[in-house]
Design a protein around this motif. Sequence first.
Motif, PDB file in Angstrom:
ATOM      1  N   GLN A   1       0.851  -1.183   0.000  1.00  0.00           N
ATOM      2  CA  GLN A   1       0.000   0.000   0.000  1.00  0.00           C
ATOM      3  C   GLN A   1       0.883   1.228   0.000  1.00  0.00           C
ATOM      4  OE1 GLN A   1      -3.169  -0.006   2.892  1.00  0.00           O
ATOM      5  NE2 GLN A   1      -3.304   2.229   2.920  1.00  0.00           N
ATOM      6  N   LEU A   2       0.518   2.220  -0.777  1.00  0.00           N
ATOM      7  CA  LEU A   2       1.207   3.510  -0.814  1.00  0.00           C
ATOM      8  C   LEU A   2       0.211   4.586  -0.384  1.00  0.00           C
ATOM      9  CD1 LEU A   2       3.647   5.315  -1.648  1.00  0.00           C
ATOM     10  CD2 LEU A   2       2.622   5.394  -3.940  1.00  0.00           C
ATOM     11  N   THR A   3       0.582   5.349   0.630  1.00  0.00           N
ATOM     12  CA  THR A   3      -0.258   6.436   1.118  1.00  0.00           C
ATOM     13  C   THR A   3       0.469   7.758   0.893  1.00  0.00           C
ATOM     14  OG1 THR A   3      -1.220   4.995   2.789  1.00  0.00           O
ATOM     15  CG2 THR A   3      -1.479   7.360   3.131  1.00  0.00           C
ATOM     16  N   VAL A   4      -0.217   8.701   0.286  1.00  0.00           N
ATOM     17  CA  VAL A   4       0.331  10.026   0.014  1.00  0.00           C
ATOM     18  C   VAL A   4       0.067  10.909   1.230  1.00  0.00           C
ATOM     19  CG1 VAL A   4       0.247  12.034  -1.528  1.00  0.00           C
ATOM     20  CG2 VAL A   4      -0.132   9.719  -2.447  1.00  0.00           C
ATOM     21  N   LEU A   5       1.149  11.497   1.760  1.00  0.00           N
ATOM     22  CA  LEU A   5       1.054  12.303   2.982  1.00  0.00           C
ATOM     23  C   LEU A   5       1.575  13.723   2.725  1.00  0.00           C
ATOM     24  CD1 LEU A   5       2.605   9.573   5.285  1.00  0.00           C
ATOM     25  CD2 LEU A   5       0.218  10.265   5.252  1.00  0.00           C
ATOM     26  N   PRO A   6       0.697  14.657   2.376  1.00  0.00           N
ATOM     27  CA  PRO A   6       1.155  16.034   2.232  1.00  0.00           C
ATOM     28  C   PRO A   6       1.554  16.570   3.597  1.00  0.00           C
ATOM     29  CG  PRO A   6      -1.219  15.860   1.833  1.00  0.00           C
ATOM     30  CD  PRO A   6      -0.718  14.491   2.141  1.00  0.00           C
ATOM     31  N   GLY A   7       2.497  17.481   3.619  1.00  0.00           N
ATOM     32  CA  GLY A   7       2.929  18.016   4.909  1.00  0.00           C
ATOM     33  C   GLY A   7       3.527  19.400   4.785  1.00  0.00           C
ATOM     34  N   ILE A   8       3.902  19.939   5.914  1.00  0.00           N
ATOM     35  CA  ILE A   8       4.511  21.268   5.994  1.00  0.00           C
ATOM     36  C   ILE A   8       6.040  21.160   6.041  1.00  0.00           C
ATOM     37  CG2 ILE A   8       4.711  23.337   7.445  1.00  0.00           C
ATOM     38  CD1 ILE A   8       2.002  23.068   6.030  1.00  0.00           C
ATOM     39  N   ALA A   9       6.558  20.116   6.700  1.00  0.00           N
ATOM     40  CA  ALA A   9       8.007  19.968   6.882  1.00  0.00           C
ATOM     41  C   ALA A   9       8.729  19.964   5.532  1.00  0.00           C
ATOM     42  CB  ALA A   9       8.300  18.677   7.640  1.00  0.00           C
ATOM     43  N   GLU A  10       9.967  20.384   5.570  1.00  0.00           N
ATOM     44  CA  GLU A  10      10.839  20.402   4.391  1.00  0.00           C
ATOM     45  C   GLU A  10      10.190  21.150   3.227  1.00  0.00           C
ATOM     46  OE1 GLU A  10      12.809  16.689   3.416  1.00  0.00           O
ATOM     47  OE2 GLU A  10      12.519  15.985   5.478  1.00  0.00           O
ATOM     48  N   ARG A  11       9.692  22.362   3.564  1.00  0.00           N
ATOM     49  CA  ARG A  11       9.063  23.244   2.576  1.00  0.00           C
ATOM     50  C   ARG A  11       7.884  22.591   1.862  1.00  0.00           C
ATOM     51  NH1 ARG A  11      14.271  26.349  -0.077  1.00  0.00           N
ATOM     52  NH2 ARG A  11      14.811  27.461   1.827  1.00  0.00           N
ATOM     53  N   GLY A  12       7.164  21.785   2.602  1.00  0.00           N
ATOM     54  CA  GLY A  12       5.957  21.174   2.066  1.00  0.00           C
ATOM     55  C   GLY A  12       6.186  19.921   1.244  1.00  0.00           C
ATOM     56  N   ARG A  13       7.320  19.276   1.446  1.00  0.00           N
ATOM     57  CA  ARG A  13       7.603  18.040   0.706  1.00  0.00           C
ATOM     58  C   ARG A  13       6.531  17.004   1.006  1.00  0.00           C
ATOM     59  NH1 ARG A  13      13.180  14.872   1.438  1.00  0.00           N
ATOM     60  NH2 ARG A  13      13.791  15.851  -0.505  1.00  0.00           N
ATOM     61  N   THR A  14       6.000  16.423  -0.040  1.00  0.00           N
ATOM     62  CA  THR A  14       5.014  15.357   0.111  1.00  0.00           C
ATOM     63  C   THR A  14       5.758  14.049   0.343  1.00  0.00           C
ATOM     64  OG1 THR A  14       3.433  16.498  -1.297  1.00  0.00           O
ATOM     65  CG2 THR A  14       3.122  14.129  -1.028  1.00  0.00           C
ATOM     66  N   ARG A  15       5.301  13.314   1.334  1.00  0.00           N
ATOM     67  CA  ARG A  15       5.897  12.019   1.651  1.00  0.00           C
ATOM     68  C   ARG A  15       4.970  10.904   1.207  1.00  0.00           C
ATOM     69  NH1 ARG A  15       9.836  12.254   6.116  1.00  0.00           N
ATOM     70  NH2 ARG A  15      10.207  14.452   6.485  1.00  0.00           N
ATOM     71  N   GLY A  16       5.563   9.764   0.994  1.00  0.00           N
ATOM     72  CA  GLY A  16       4.789   8.571   0.702  1.00  0.00           C
ATOM     73  C   GLY A  16       5.123   7.500   1.712  1.00  0.00           C
ATOM     74  N   LYS A  17       4.125   6.916   2.282  1.00  0.00           N
ATOM     75  CA  LYS A  17       4.308   5.833   3.252  1.00  0.00           C
ATOM     76  C   LYS A  17       4.013   4.524   2.528  1.00  0.00           C
ATOM     77  CE  LYS A  17       4.221   3.902   7.476  1.00  0.00           C
ATOM     78  NZ  LYS A  17       5.234   3.844   8.449  1.00  0.00           N
ATOM     79  N   ILE A  18       5.013   3.652   2.485  1.00  0.00           N
ATOM     80  CA  ILE A  18       4.846   2.323   1.907  1.00  0.00           C
ATOM     81  C   ILE A  18       4.601   1.385   3.077  1.00  0.00           C
ATOM     82  CG2 ILE A  18       5.911   0.479   0.569  1.00  0.00           C
ATOM     83  CD1 ILE A  18       7.736   2.668  -0.682  1.00  0.00           C
ATOM     84  N   GLU A  19       3.497   0.657   3.013  1.00  0.00           N
ATOM     85  CA  GLU A  19       3.182  -0.229   4.124  1.00  0.00           C
ATOM     86  C   GLU A  19       2.505  -1.497   3.645  1.00  0.00           C
ATOM     87  OE1 GLU A  19       0.927   2.056   6.918  1.00  0.00           O
ATOM     88  OE2 GLU A  19      -0.324   2.899   5.378  1.00  0.00           O
ATOM     89  N   SER A  20       2.376  -2.427   4.567  1.00  0.00           N
ATOM     90  CA  SER A  20       1.753  -3.723   4.286  1.00  0.00           C
ATOM     91  C   SER A  20       2.397  -4.384   3.076  1.00  0.00           C
ATOM     92  CB  SER A  20       0.241  -3.584   4.096  1.00  0.00           C
ATOM     93  OG  SER A  20      -0.353  -3.198   5.315  1.00  0.00           O
ATOM     94  N   VAL A  21       3.722  -4.407   3.084  1.00  0.00           N
ATOM     95  CA  VAL A  21       4.479  -5.062   2.015  1.00  0.00           C
ATOM     96  C   VAL A  21       4.557  -6.541   2.347  1.00  0.00           C
ATOM     97  CG1 VAL A  21       6.689  -5.189   0.809  1.00  0.00           C
ATOM     98  CG2 VAL A  21       5.842  -2.967   1.647  1.00  0.00           C
ATOM     99  N   HIS A  22       3.977  -7.369   1.473  1.00  0.00           N
ATOM    100  CA  HIS A  22       3.977  -8.812   1.723  1.00  0.00           C
ATOM    101  C   HIS A  22       4.156  -9.558   0.419  1.00  0.00           C
ATOM    102  CE1 HIS A  22       2.770  -8.557   5.938  1.00  0.00           C
ATOM    103  NE2 HIS A  22       2.045  -7.517   5.540  1.00  0.00           N
ATOM    104  N   VAL A  23       5.008 -10.579   0.469  1.00  0.00           N
ATOM    105  CA  VAL A  23       5.232 -11.492  -0.653  1.00  0.00           C
ATOM    106  C   VAL A  23       4.927 -12.888  -0.146  1.00  0.00           C
ATOM    107  CG1 VAL A  23       6.997 -12.468  -2.188  1.00  0.00           C
ATOM    108  CG2 VAL A  23       6.959 -10.011  -1.752  1.00  0.00           C
TER     109      VAL A  23
END
Length: 163
Positions: A80-102
């Motif tokens: 799963q990839l979740t887009v996380l807009p934020g204020i830190a680092e001049r508004g850099r958008t982060r992406g959270k990669i989670e629930s990685v399963h093979v």
Amino acid sequence: MTTGAGVSDAVDLREATAADVPRIAALIAMGDAKKPMDAATAEAEGHHPAYAEAFRRVSASEANHLFVAEQGGRIVGTYQLTVLPGIAERGRTRGKIESVHVDPALRGSGIGAAMMRHAIVTAREKGIGLVELSSNKSRTDAHRFYERLGFAKSHEGFKMALD
């Protein structure tokens, strides 16, 4: 996206559908770091109605993207990839990669690497400037895998269950 680089059979990566939910849930149950389930028990668990409701919530959110990896017509991985807009680092958008399963039987075959390449390409396409993930402390093989891909252990993570 189809990729064959380093993978014995091509891996197709696509957004998940409601029909994929039982297999996704089974992969997650088999990969549970605290209490992994055998394949038969995990397949049965995957049909619990709570997963269909969870998928409905995830797919209704523009910020969340659930993907599956298919090989030979069978779902063999998910993330799963979740887009996380934020204020830190001049508004850099982060992406959270989670629930990685093979699928445990296929680990080490390149499927996870294909999924992470896909996650990074997808993140860039969505304007994400930094991706992050967490992994259970007991999963040392997974940690080595992520480090080989260029992820750095830069922070300590904390969690608090609220239910």
